[in-house]
Motif scaffolding. Structure first.
Motif, PDB file in Angstrom:
ATOM      1  N   VAL A   3       0.845  -1.192   0.000  1.00 24.93           N
ATOM      2  CA  VAL A   3       0.000   0.000   0.000  1.00 24.93           C
ATOM      3  C   VAL A   3       0.880   1.242   0.000  1.00 24.93           C
ATOM      4  O   VAL A   3       1.776   1.385   0.849  1.00 24.93           O
ATOM      5  N   VAL A   4       0.652   2.124  -0.965  1.00 32.50           N
ATOM      6  CA  VAL A   4       1.379   3.394  -1.028  1.00 32.50           C
ATOM      7  C   VAL A   4       0.374   4.518  -0.858  1.00 32.50           C
ATOM      8  O   VAL A   4      -0.743   4.465  -1.381  1.00 32.50           O
ATOM      9  N   LYS A   5       0.746   5.524  -0.106  1.00 30.81           N
ATOM     10  CA  LYS A   5      -0.154   6.639   0.182  1.00 30.81           C
ATOM     11  C   LYS A   5      -0.052   7.698  -0.913  1.00 30.81           C
ATOM     12  O   LYS A   5       1.043   8.053  -1.351  1.00 30.81           O
ATOM     13  N   GLY A   6      -1.201   8.181  -1.323  1.00 26.32           N
ATOM     14  CA  GLY A   6      -1.214   9.220  -2.344  1.00 26.32           C
ATOM     15  C   GLY A   6      -2.617   9.515  -2.809  1.00 26.32           C
ATOM     16  O   GLY A   6      -3.588   8.880  -2.376  1.00 26.32           O
ATOM     17  N   ASP A   7      -2.715  10.473  -3.691  1.00 25.13           N
ATOM     18  CA  ASP A   7      -3.987  10.948  -4.209  1.00 25.13           C
ATOM     19  C   ASP A   7      -3.936  10.908  -5.730  1.00 25.13           C
ATOM     20  O   ASP A   7      -2.848  10.970  -6.320  1.00 25.13           O
ATOM     21  N   LEU A   8      -5.097  10.816  -6.367  1.00 22.22           N
ATOM     22  CA  LEU A   8      -5.144  10.747  -7.826  1.00 22.22           C
ATOM     23  C   LEU A   8      -4.496  11.950  -8.485  1.00 22.22           C
ATOM     24  O   LEU A   8      -4.002  11.852  -9.605  1.00 22.22           O
ATOM     25  N   ARG A   9      -4.489  13.074  -7.797  1.00 26.77           N
ATOM     26  CA  ARG A   9      -3.942  14.294  -8.399  1.00 26.77           C
ATOM     27  C   ARG A   9      -2.523  14.597  -7.941  1.00 26.77           C
ATOM     28  O   ARG A   9      -1.977  15.657  -8.284  1.00 26.77           O
ATOM     29  N   ASP A  10      -1.906  13.677  -7.181  1.00 22.80           N
ATOM     30  CA  ASP A  10      -0.543  13.902  -6.696  1.00 22.80           C
ATOM     31  C   ASP A  10       0.442  13.998  -7.853  1.00 22.80           C
ATOM     32  O   ASP A  10       0.393  13.189  -8.779  1.00 22.80           O
ATOM     33  N   PRO A  11       1.363  14.949  -7.803  1.00 19.87           N
ATOM     34  CA  PRO A  11       2.364  15.072  -8.865  1.00 19.87           C
ATOM     35  C   PRO A  11       3.412  13.965  -8.826  1.00 19.87           C
ATOM     36  O   PRO A  11       4.165  13.803  -9.797  1.00 19.87           O
ATOM     37  N   ASN A  12       3.468  13.193  -7.729  1.00 21.85           N
ATOM     38  CA  ASN A  12       4.499  12.152  -7.615  1.00 21.85           C
ATOM     39  C   ASN A  12       3.970  10.764  -7.959  1.00 21.85           C
ATOM     40  O   ASN A  12       4.603   9.759  -7.626  1.00 21.85           O
ATOM     41  N   LEU A  13       2.827  10.663  -8.644  1.00 20.67           N
ATOM     42  CA  LEU A  13       2.291   9.355  -9.001  1.00 20.67           C
ATOM     43  C   LEU A  13       3.259   8.563  -9.879  1.00 20.67           C
ATOM     44  O   LEU A  13       3.329   7.336  -9.774  1.00 20.67           O
ATOM     45  N   THR A  14       3.995   9.262 -10.716  1.00 20.16           N
ATOM     46  CA  THR A  14       4.944   8.566 -11.599  1.00 20.16           C
ATOM     47  C   THR A  14       5.944   7.750 -10.790  1.00 20.16           C
ATOM     48  O   THR A  14       6.208   6.585 -11.096  1.00 20.16           O
ATOM     49  N   SER A  15       6.475   8.339  -9.749  1.00 17.12           N
ATOM     50  CA  SER A  15       7.455   7.617  -8.934  1.00 17.12           C
ATOM     51  C   SER A  15       6.809   6.441  -8.208  1.00 17.12           C
ATOM     52  O   SER A  15       7.447   5.392  -8.014  1.00 17.12           O
ATOM     53  N   LEU A  16       5.530   6.585  -7.807  1.00 18.76           N
ATOM     54  CA  LEU A  16       4.844   5.496  -7.127  1.00 18.76           C
ATOM     55  C   LEU A  16       4.586   4.317  -8.063  1.00 18.76           C
ATOM     56  O   LEU A  16       4.460   3.168  -7.606  1.00 18.76           O
ATOM     57  N   MET A  17       4.495   4.597  -9.372  1.00 19.49           N
ATOM     58  CA  MET A  17       4.224   3.542 -10.354  1.00 19.49           C
ATOM     59  C   MET A  17       5.488   2.868 -10.884  1.00 19.49           C
ATOM     60  O   MET A  17       5.388   1.876 -11.610  1.00 19.49           O
ATOM     61  N   GLN A  18       6.635   3.393 -10.538  1.00 16.04           N
ATOM     62  CA  GLN A  18       7.880   2.833 -11.070  1.00 16.04           C
ATOM     63  C   GLN A  18       7.978   1.342 -10.763  1.00 16.04           C
ATOM     64  O   GLN A  18       7.717   0.898  -9.650  1.00 16.04           O
ATOM     65  N   GLY A  19       8.351   0.563 -11.779  1.00 16.89           N
ATOM     66  CA  GLY A  19       8.505  -0.876 -11.607  1.00 16.89           C
ATOM     67  C   GLY A  19       7.234  -1.666 -11.872  1.00 16.89           C
ATOM     68  O   GLY A  19       7.250  -2.899 -11.841  1.00 16.89           O
ATOM     69  N   CYS A  20       6.120  -0.974 -12.146  1.00 18.85           N
ATOM     70  CA  CYS A  20       4.861  -1.666 -12.447  1.00 18.85           C
ATOM     71  C   CYS A  20       4.688  -1.781 -13.960  1.00 18.85           C
ATOM     72  O   CYS A  20       4.972  -0.841 -14.707  1.00 18.85           O
ATOM     73  N   GLU A  21       4.212  -2.926 -14.389  1.00 16.73           N
ATOM     74  CA  GLU A  21       4.033  -3.160 -15.820  1.00 16.73           C
ATOM     75  C   GLU A  21       2.631  -2.813 -16.302  1.00 16.73           C
ATOM     76  O   GLU A  21       2.416  -2.644 -17.504  1.00 16.73           O
ATOM     77  N   ALA A  22       1.685  -2.748 -15.377  1.00 17.29           N
ATOM     78  CA  ALA A  22       0.305  -2.419 -15.751  1.00 17.29           C
ATOM     79  C   ALA A  22      -0.327  -1.593 -14.650  1.00 17.29           C
ATOM     80  O   ALA A  22       0.060  -1.678 -13.483  1.00 17.29           O
ATOM     81  N   VAL A  23      -1.314  -0.787 -15.039  1.00 19.29           N
ATOM     82  CA  VAL A  23      -2.089   0.028 -14.100  1.00 19.29           C
ATOM     83  C   VAL A  23      -3.565  -0.277 -14.293  1.00 19.29           C
ATOM     84  O   VAL A  23      -4.058  -0.336 -15.430  1.00 19.29           O
ATOM     85  N   PHE A  24      -4.262  -0.499 -13.191  1.00 22.92           N
ATOM     86  CA  PHE A  24      -5.719  -0.557 -13.183  1.00 22.92           C
ATOM     87  C   PHE A  24      -6.202   0.705 -12.478  1.00 22.92           C
ATOM     88  O   PHE A  24      -6.048   0.833 -11.260  1.00 22.92           O
ATOM     89  N   HIS A  25      -6.770   1.630 -13.242  1.00 24.50           N
ATOM     90  CA  HIS A  25      -7.277   2.867 -12.638  1.00 24.50           C
ATOM     91  C   HIS A  25      -8.762   2.687 -12.353  1.00 24.50           C
ATOM     92  O   HIS A  25      -9.631   2.961 -13.178  1.00 24.50           O
ATOM     93  N   VAL A  26      -9.059   2.205 -11.135  1.00 27.04           N
ATOM     94  CA  VAL A  26     -10.425   1.883 -10.726  1.00 27.04           C
ATOM     95  C   VAL A  26     -11.048   3.014  -9.921  1.00 27.04           C
ATOM     96  O   VAL A  26     -12.275   3.185  -9.914  1.00 27.04           O
TER      97      VAL A  26
END
Length: 329
Positions: free
Chosen positions: A47-70
């Motif tokens: 679990v990583v803390k953040g918000d949909l509008r956070d400017p640091n989402l890119t760093s939180l997604m690093q290393g992931c091959e897919a995103v499910f935006h639910v």
């Protein structure tokens, strides 16, 4: 494969996370600092803390091959117009941009049949249909339309994005609950003396979760897939709940102008006097339409499962009862 999930603490997201884990995926879930984590307790999830509008989402997604935006903000209150736009439209724009910048291979965006609209005279519609945005009832539906357009535009510019449009899911882990879950709960609590003549498309929430994974594996970039199953009148749903529980279903319907009048007074008058509104105007306006859909494309192209709705209703009833939301006789 490591995947990034927004909305994992919610109804559809919690079922999706469980499916992903069961199928061997590593899951990183985004959660706001204020989010309840009940739906993720005991799961092997990062679990990583953040918000949909956070400017640091890119760093939180690093290393992931897919995103499910639910994740999405759901509200039928007219006063929440700006919040719906900020979270659903701008939030989706930010998530898609972050996924692109993080080098994510594919994103599955969770839209809704709300973004599609409804057919004339209650006829089921498929993915080729689109109501004019100004005819979509309420700011929530309109925000989901504009959010879906963000996904469409991202796909047109070369990003690998698949869109899924769930109808009305039912089943376990509906903690809030959703509007459809609320119908089940009000029946269980004997708070539904009458019903409105309306109809909706129901689907087992586990089938919706599987539809997301199938979209990741088989979906066509830029396409949308209705994740639905059976079109039913509200009266038919209540009759099935009566058979499951042994309680009688409400026998009479009420004209829509009655709850619409109550909602108008509630939201436009009493709310301004400091009383929290209980009945949203747009919710009643939606119930005046038959919200029927044709999911055959997802069944045909993705292999979307179609669990019998009575079984799904029974699972929802059992989950609510087991967790103390309501009691059975």
């Amino acid at each position: 494969m490591r995947v990034f999930v927004t909305g994992g603490t919610g109804f559809v997201g919690a079922n999706l996370v469980r499916l992903l884990l069961a199928d061997g995926y590593a899951v990183r879930a985004l959660a706001r600092s204020t989010s309840r984590l009940d739906n993720l307790q005991g799961l092997d999830v990062e679990v990583v803390k953040g918000d949909l509008r956070d400017p640091n989402l890119t760093s939180l997604m690093q290393g992931c091959e897919a995103v499910f935006h639910v994740a999405a903000h759901y509200s039928l209150w007219q006063s929440d117009r700006e919040m719906l736009y900020q979270n659903n439209v701008l939030g989706t724009r930010n998530v898609l941009a972050a996924a692109r910048q993080a080098g994510v291979d594919r994103t599955v965006y969770t839209s809704s049949v709300a973004a599609i609209g409804v057919g004339a005279n209650g006829l089921p519609v498929d993915e080729t249909y689109q109501s004019p945005v100004e005819k979509l009832v309420g700011y929530y539906k309109q925000s989901k339309y504009w959010a879906e357009q963000e996904a469409v535009q991202a796909a047109k510019t070369g990003q690998d994005v698949v869109i899924v449009n769930p109808s009305s899911p039912i089943g376990a882990w509906d903690v809030k609950p959703t509007p459809t879950g609320d119908i089940i709960l009000r029946f269980l609590r004997r708070q539904m003396p009458a019903y409105v003549d309306t109809g909706l498309n129901l689907i087992d929430v586990q089938d919706v979760a599987r539809g997301h994974l199938l979209a990741l594996q088989k979906g066509k970039t830029g396409d949308r897939y209705i994740l639905g199953h059976q079109n039913l009148t509200l009266k038919s749903v209540l009759d099935q709940l009566a058979h499951i529980t042994g309680w009688p279903a409400p026998a009479r319907s009420i004209p829509a102008w009655i709850p619409l009048s109550v909602a108008w007074i509630d939201e436009k008058v009493l709310a301004k006097l400091g009383k929290p509104p209980a009945v949203p105007i747009d919710g009643v306006r939606m119930s005046m339409q038959y919200m029927y859909y044709d999911p055959s494309k997802a069944v045909r192209e993705l292999g979307l499962p179609q669990t019998p709705i009575k079984e799904s209703l029974r699972q929802a009833v059992n989950w609510f009862v087991e967790r103390g939301y309501a009691e059975l006789p």
